[in-house]
Design a protein around this motif. Structure first.
Motif, PDB file in Angstrom:
ATOM      1  N   TYR A  16       0.835  -1.200   0.000  1.00 23.59           N
ATOM      2  CA  TYR A  16       0.000   0.000   0.000  1.00 23.59           C
ATOM      3  C   TYR A  16       0.871   1.252   0.000  1.00 23.59           C
ATOM      4  CZ  TYR A  16      -3.385   3.524   1.475  1.00 23.59           C
ATOM      5  OH  TYR A  16      -4.161   4.645   1.543  1.00 23.59           O
ATOM      6  N   ARG A  17       1.885   1.236   0.853  1.00 21.34           N
ATOM      7  CA  ARG A  17       2.807   2.380   0.923  1.00 21.34           C
ATOM      8  C   ARG A  17       3.549   2.555  -0.390  1.00 21.34           C
ATOM      9  NH1 ARG A  17       4.414   6.549   0.865  1.00 21.34           N
ATOM     10  NH2 ARG A  17       5.888   7.677   2.181  1.00 21.34           N
ATOM     11  N   GLY A  18       3.968   1.444  -0.981  1.00 21.93           N
ATOM     12  CA  GLY A  18       4.693   1.514  -2.241  1.00 21.93           C
ATOM     13  C   GLY A  18       3.859   2.105  -3.359  1.00 21.93           C
ATOM     14  N   GLN A  19       2.596   1.693  -3.419  1.00 14.75           N
ATOM     15  CA  GLN A  19       1.720   2.237  -4.454  1.00 14.75           C
ATOM     16  C   GLN A  19       1.499   3.734  -4.252  1.00 14.75           C
ATOM     17  OE1 GLN A  19      -2.530   1.111  -4.550  1.00 14.75           O
ATOM     18  NE2 GLN A  19      -2.220   0.578  -6.711  1.00 14.75           N
ATOM     19  N   GLN A  20       1.279   4.135  -3.002  1.00 17.83           N
ATOM     20  CA  GLN A  20       1.053   5.548  -2.719  1.00 17.83           C
ATOM     21  C   GLN A  20       2.257   6.405  -3.085  1.00 17.83           C
ATOM     22  OE1 GLN A  20      -2.055   6.694  -1.736  1.00 17.83           O
ATOM     23  NE2 GLN A  20      -2.473   4.545  -2.202  1.00 17.83           N
ATOM     24  N   GLU A  21       3.441   5.875  -2.865  1.00 13.91           N
ATOM     25  CA  GLU A  21       4.655   6.669  -3.105  1.00 13.91           C
ATOM     26  C   GLU A  21       5.112   6.653  -4.557  1.00 13.91           C
ATOM     27  OE1 GLU A  21       9.315   6.781  -1.585  1.00 13.91           O
ATOM     28  OE2 GLU A  21       7.698   6.339  -0.184  1.00 13.91           O
ATOM     29  N   PHE A  22       4.972   5.506  -5.224  1.00 18.94           N
ATOM     30  CA  PHE A  22       5.569   5.379  -6.545  1.00 18.94           C
ATOM     31  C   PHE A  22       4.568   5.394  -7.711  1.00 18.94           C
ATOM     32  CE2 PHE A  22       8.707   3.400  -3.686  1.00 18.94           C
ATOM     33  CZ  PHE A  22       9.819   4.162  -4.014  1.00 18.94           C
ATOM     34  N   SER A  23       3.316   5.006  -7.490  1.00 15.11           N
ATOM     35  CA  SER A  23       2.340   5.041  -8.598  1.00 15.11           C
ATOM     36  C   SER A  23       0.922   5.059  -8.051  1.00 15.11           C
ATOM     37  CB  SER A  23       2.532   3.840  -9.531  1.00 15.11           C
ATOM     38  OG  SER A  23       2.393   2.611  -8.832  1.00 15.11           O
ATOM     39  N   PRO A  24       0.510   6.174  -7.422  1.00 17.14           N
ATOM     40  CA  PRO A  24      -0.828   6.264  -6.828  1.00 17.14           C
ATOM     41  C   PRO A  24      -1.922   5.858  -7.814  1.00 17.14           C
ATOM     42  CG  PRO A  24       0.473   8.191  -6.275  1.00 17.14           C
ATOM     43  CD  PRO A  24       1.261   7.423  -7.288  1.00 17.14           C
ATOM     44  N   GLY A  25      -2.749   4.902  -7.385  1.00 17.32           N
ATOM     45  CA  GLY A  25      -3.853   4.468  -8.221  1.00 17.32           C
ATOM     46  C   GLY A  25      -3.482   3.505  -9.325  1.00 17.32           C
ATOM     47  N   GLY A  26      -2.188   3.171  -9.451  1.00 16.62           N
ATOM     48  CA  GLY A  26      -1.749   2.280 -10.521  1.00 16.62           C
ATOM     49  C   GLY A  26      -0.839   1.186 -10.014  1.00 16.62           C
ATOM     50  N   TYR A  27      -0.350   0.365 -10.925  1.00 18.26           N
ATOM     51  CA  TYR A  27       0.469  -0.786 -10.556  1.00 18.26           C
ATOM     52  C   TYR A  27       1.889  -0.737 -11.098  1.00 18.26           C
ATOM     53  CZ  TYR A  27      -3.907  -2.910  -9.057  1.00 18.26           C
ATOM     54  OH  TYR A  27      -5.096  -3.172  -8.418  1.00 18.26           O
ATOM     55  N   SER A  28       2.275   0.369 -11.699  1.00 21.25           N
ATOM     56  CA  SER A  28       3.624   0.444 -12.269  1.00 21.25           C
ATOM     57  C   SER A  28       4.703   0.372 -11.193  1.00 21.25           C
ATOM     58  CB  SER A  28       3.788   1.729 -13.096  1.00 21.25           C
ATOM     59  OG  SER A  28       3.657   2.881 -12.282  1.00 21.25           O
ATOM     60  N   TYR A  29       4.336   0.624  -9.943  1.00 21.21           N
ATOM     61  CA  TYR A  29       5.324   0.525  -8.859  1.00 21.21           C
ATOM     62  C   TYR A  29       5.893  -0.880  -8.749  1.00 21.21           C
ATOM     63  CZ  TYR A  29       2.017  -1.835  -5.630  1.00 21.21           C
ATOM     64  OH  TYR A  29       1.175  -2.727  -5.013  1.00 21.21           O
ATOM     65  N   LEU A  30       5.140  -1.885  -9.219  1.00 17.16           N
ATOM     66  CA  LEU A  30       5.606  -3.263  -9.159  1.00 17.16           C
ATOM     67  C   LEU A  30       6.748  -3.533 -10.136  1.00 17.16           C
ATOM     68  CD1 LEU A  30       2.160  -5.085  -8.864  1.00 17.16           C
ATOM     69  CD2 LEU A  30       3.849  -4.727  -7.053  1.00 17.16           C
ATOM     70  N   SER A  31       6.976  -2.604 -11.056  1.00 12.35           N
ATOM     71  CA  SER A  31       8.092  -2.722 -11.987  1.00 12.35           C
ATOM     72  C   SER A  31       9.198  -1.718 -11.666  1.00 12.35           C
ATOM     73  CB  SER A  31       7.605  -2.487 -13.427  1.00 12.35           C
ATOM     74  OG  SER A  31       6.674  -3.461 -13.812  1.00 12.35           O
ATOM     75  N   ASN A  32       9.092  -1.107 -10.500  1.00 12.08           N
ATOM     76  CA  ASN A  32      10.052  -0.083 -10.093  1.00 12.08           C
ATOM     77  C   ASN A  32      11.024  -0.672  -9.063  1.00 12.08           C
ATOM     78  OD1 ASN A  32      11.378   2.175  -9.019  1.00 12.08           O
ATOM     79  ND2 ASN A  32       9.594   3.500  -9.278  1.00 12.08           N
ATOM     80  N   GLN A  33      12.291  -0.770  -9.430  1.00 10.98           N
ATOM     81  CA  GLN A  33      13.285  -1.346  -8.528  1.00 10.98           C
ATOM     82  C   GLN A  33      13.391  -0.561  -7.224  1.00 10.98           C
ATOM     83  OE1 GLN A  33      14.973  -4.322  -9.124  1.00 10.98           O
ATOM     84  NE2 GLN A  33      15.535  -4.115  -6.964  1.00 10.98           N
ATOM     85  N   LYS A  34      13.119   0.739  -7.283  1.00 11.81           N
ATOM     86  CA  LYS A  34      13.187   1.557  -6.071  1.00 11.81           C
ATOM     87  C   LYS A  34      12.167   1.069  -5.045  1.00 11.81           C
ATOM     88  CE  LYS A  34      14.918   5.799  -8.230  1.00 11.81           C
ATOM     89  NZ  LYS A  34      14.623   7.236  -8.500  1.00 11.81           N
ATOM     90  N   PHE A  35      10.980   0.673  -5.532  1.00 13.91           N
ATOM     91  CA  PHE A  35       9.981   0.131  -4.605  1.00 13.91           C
ATOM     92  C   PHE A  35      10.478  -1.152  -3.978  1.00 13.91           C
ATOM     93  CE2 PHE A  35       6.791  -3.294  -4.271  1.00 13.91           C
ATOM     94  CZ  PHE A  35       6.242  -2.910  -3.058  1.00 13.91           C
TER      95      PHE A  35
END
Length: 236
Positions: free
Chosen positions: A83-102
């Motif tokens: 939840y925190r990762g989505q809020q910080e890296f791609s609010p409302g989306g799922y691109s955070y799952l492809s972000n190494q920073k997350f």
């Protein structure tokens, strides 16, 4: 990166389009019921429900074996991390799952906010009492740190801790199968459809741990959709 985002987008689309049906790579063989349905309506007679004590009794008199556990929603309730990762890296989306920073945040510190599941405590305690080898295999993207390994070792008092295996995920392959097979794992516990199929493809039994109804990982899987055995009261 664009290719990775496309794969992630396709995976999310597949999950959304199939709803709470089986893994899109492997059709279900039984009706199956989500944790939400089981909480609201009770346990149907057609589900194969078992307890940790049942497994312990089945293994009585047998030698040490290797077992494996999935991490997210099986060993840890890690929704706060995602939840925190989505809020910080791609609010409302799922691109955070492809972000190494997350993933670096999740694997290298944020798991401190993941809560150990009670069922995982029971599973691990039982297998440690037997002297079994315990492996953790997660579909997460790996990071250059050992925080999650150290966190699991401390949280569950693991005596002989193996480094967490980060298999990564795929839209077309069951990435965990090779690791289950390579480590001669006989029982693999997991909440996802892919966990059950990965275990079977490796010649192991996949036992379902129910995903918590309030997990951020949607849709909630259909427990029993492959005729697998399901751990009773494993949603927490």
């Amino acid at each position: 990166m664009q290719k990775t985002l496309l794969v992630t987008s396709l995976l999310v689309s597949a999950l959304v389009s199939t709803g709470a049906n089986a893994d899109p790579k492997t059709p279900g063989t039984h009706k199956g019921y989500s944790t939400i349905e089981l909480v609201n309506n009770g346990i149907p007679k057609d589900l194969k429900m078992i307890t940790v004590d049942d497994i312990k009794n089945e293994l009585k008199g047998k030698g040490h074996i290797a077992v494996g556990l999935d991490v997210d929603d099986t060993t840890l309730f890690s929704s706060p991390v995602f939840y925190r990762g989505q809020q910080e890296f791609s609010p409302g989306g799922y691109s955070y799952l492809s972000n190494q920073k997350f993933w670096d945040k999740a694997n290298c510190g944020w798991d401190a906010f993941s809560m150990p599941k009670e069922i995982a405590k029971k599973i691990i305690a039982m297998h440690q009492e037997r002297g079994d080898d315990i492996y953790f295999i997660t579909a997460r993207t790996p990071s250059k740190c050992h925080f999650t390994t150290d966190y699991l070792k401390k949280t569950f008092h693991i005596k002989n801790m193996h480094d967490v295996i980060f298999s990564g995920s795929s839209h077309t392959k069951y990435m965990k199968t090779q690791y289950i097979k390579a480590n001669n794992i006989k029982i693999y516990y997991g909440d996802a459809d892919g966990d059950i199929i990965s275990a079977r493809k490796a010649g192991a039994e996949g036992i379902r741990v129910m995903r918590s109804a309030n997990s951020s990982y949607k849709p909630i899987p259909k427990n029993g959709i492959y005729g697998e055995r399901i751990l009773k009261d494993s949603q927490y």
